[in-house]
Scaffold this motif. Structure first.
Motif, PDB file in Angstrom:
ATOM      1  N   ASP A  16      27.613 -13.363  69.329  1.00  0.00           N
ATOM      2  CA  ASP A  16      28.907 -12.699  69.316  1.00  0.00           C
ATOM      3  C   ASP A  16      28.941 -11.538  68.299  1.00  0.00           C
ATOM      4  N   ALA A  17      28.563 -12.081  67.134  1.00  0.00           N
ATOM      5  CA  ALA A  17      28.675 -11.107  65.960  1.00  0.00           C
ATOM      6  C   ALA A  17      27.870 -10.009  66.387  1.00  0.00           C
ATOM      7  N   VAL A  18      26.544  -9.890  66.893  1.00  0.00           N
ATOM      8  CA  VAL A  18      25.932  -8.815  67.344  1.00  0.00           C
ATOM      9  C   VAL A  18      26.584  -7.817  68.348  1.00  0.00           C
ATOM     10  N   SER A  19      27.359  -8.676  69.354  1.00  0.00           N
ATOM     11  CA  SER A  19      28.142  -7.820  70.292  1.00  0.00           C
ATOM     12  C   SER A  19      29.346  -7.367  69.759  1.00  0.00           C
ATOM     13  N   ARG A  20      29.714  -7.737  68.761  1.00  0.00           N
ATOM     14  CA  ARG A  20      31.135  -6.983  68.059  1.00  0.00           C
ATOM     15  C   ARG A  20      30.719  -5.993  67.115  1.00  0.00           C
ATOM     16  N   TYR A  21      29.421  -5.910  66.759  1.00  0.00           N
ATOM     17  CA  TYR A  21      29.161  -5.280  65.484  1.00  0.00           C
ATOM     18  C   TYR A  21      29.206  -3.760  65.786  1.00  0.00           C
ATOM     19  N   GLU A  22      29.838  -2.816  65.044  1.00  0.00           N
ATOM     20  CA  GLU A  22      30.151  -1.250  65.374  1.00  0.00           C
ATOM     21  C   GLU A  22      29.539  -0.873  64.253  1.00  0.00           C
ATOM     22  N   VAL A  23      28.537   0.180  64.020  1.00  0.00           N
ATOM     23  CA  VAL A  23      28.065   0.585  62.976  1.00  0.00           C
ATOM     24  C   VAL A  23      29.118   1.344  62.350  1.00  0.00           C
ATOM     25  N   SER A  24      29.878   2.109  63.059  1.00  0.00           N
ATOM     26  CA  SER A  24      30.885   3.033  62.427  1.00  0.00           C
ATOM     27  C   SER A  24      31.999   2.591  61.688  1.00  0.00           C
ATOM     28  N   GLU A  25      32.280   1.145  61.857  1.00  0.00           N
ATOM     29  CA  GLU A  25      33.169   0.369  60.988  1.00  0.00           C
ATOM     30  C   GLU A  25      32.684  -0.173  60.008  1.00  0.00           C
ATOM     31  N   GLN A  26      31.450  -0.113  59.492  1.00  0.00           N
ATOM     32  CA  GLN A  26      30.791  -0.715  58.236  1.00  0.00           C
ATOM     33  C   GLN A  26      31.016   0.038  57.083  1.00  0.00           C
ATOM     34  N   ILE A  27      31.036  -0.613  56.084  1.00  0.00           N
ATOM     35  CA  ILE A  27      31.382  -0.195  54.685  1.00  0.00           C
ATOM     36  C   ILE A  27      30.163   0.777  54.276  1.00  0.00           C
ATOM     37  N   GLY A  28      28.865   0.447  54.646  1.00  0.00           N
ATOM     38  CA  GLY A  28      28.063   1.541  54.225  1.00  0.00           C
ATOM     39  C   GLY A  28      28.206   2.709  54.863  1.00  0.00           C
ATOM     40  N   HIS A  29      28.487   2.817  56.354  1.00  0.00           N
ATOM     41  CA  HIS A  29      28.686   3.642  57.250  1.00  0.00           C
ATOM     42  C   HIS A  29      29.719   4.691  56.600  1.00  0.00           C
ATOM     43  N   LEU A  30      30.839   4.157  56.324  1.00  0.00           N
ATOM     44  CA  LEU A  30      31.901   4.752  56.099  1.00  0.00           C
ATOM     45  C   LEU A  30      31.738   5.446  54.562  1.00  0.00           C
ATOM     46  N   LEU A  31      30.991   4.471  53.659  1.00  0.00           N
ATOM     47  CA  LEU A  31      30.997   5.141  52.274  1.00  0.00           C
ATOM     48  C   LEU A  31      30.093   6.509  52.160  1.00  0.00           C
TER      49      LEU A  31
END
Length: 160
Positions: A16-31
């Protein structure tokens, strides 16, 4: 071949976590995006087209620290040793910094600004402050204080 098992709860949770993961919403991406925006603003705003943001950071830290080691400059700017060496060599080629060997221990080298380096830092610092303001864009004063506080907390070397 053994029959496959039904997924366990933890396995299902992981799926479920994998299916909900959106890279553009992750802290590393946003930083990274925020930093890329800052670098773009820096390169568009700075008067010296040869000066990069990290070079300015090293020059500014050198001015604040005075004569210091490459290691101290790396720590002050959060730049790894190999990268800071390269930056120092480029700044040295532009005659913005000079290296002096310690007469007591020839393995130790001190980095310091030249007069040209000092002048460049004095000239560019007001623009660097403006670049920080532009980077924070439409944030109100409370948001600016909050984002700087949170970034300091996230970047602390020791957990609080």
């Amino acid at each position: 071949m053994a029959p496959s098992k039904l997924p366990s709860d933890s396995s299902q949770a992981a799926q479920d976590a994998v299916s909900r993961y959106e890279v553009s919403e992750q802290i590393g991406h946003l930083l990274r995006k925020a930093y890329q925006r800052h670098l773009a603003i820096f390169s568009q705003t700075i008067a010296d087209p040869q000066l990069t943001a990290v070079q300015f950071a090293v020059l500014s830290a050198s001015r604040r620290l005075g004569p210091s080691s490459m290691s101290d400059l790396g720590k002050a700017t959060a730049i790894d040793a190999a990268t800071v060496r390269g930056i120092i060599e480029r700044l040295r080629a532009r005659e913005l910094i000079e290296l002096q060997t310690n007469p007591d221990d020839r393995r130790k080298v001190t980095v310091q600004l030249t007069q040209a380096g000092e002048s460049l830092v004095e000239q560019v610092t007001p623009t660097a402050l403006r670049i920080s303001e532009l980077t924070m864009g439409e944030l109100n004063e409370a948001e600016r204080v909050a984002v700087l506080y949170l970034l300091r907390k996230l970047s602390a070397t020791e957990p609080e």
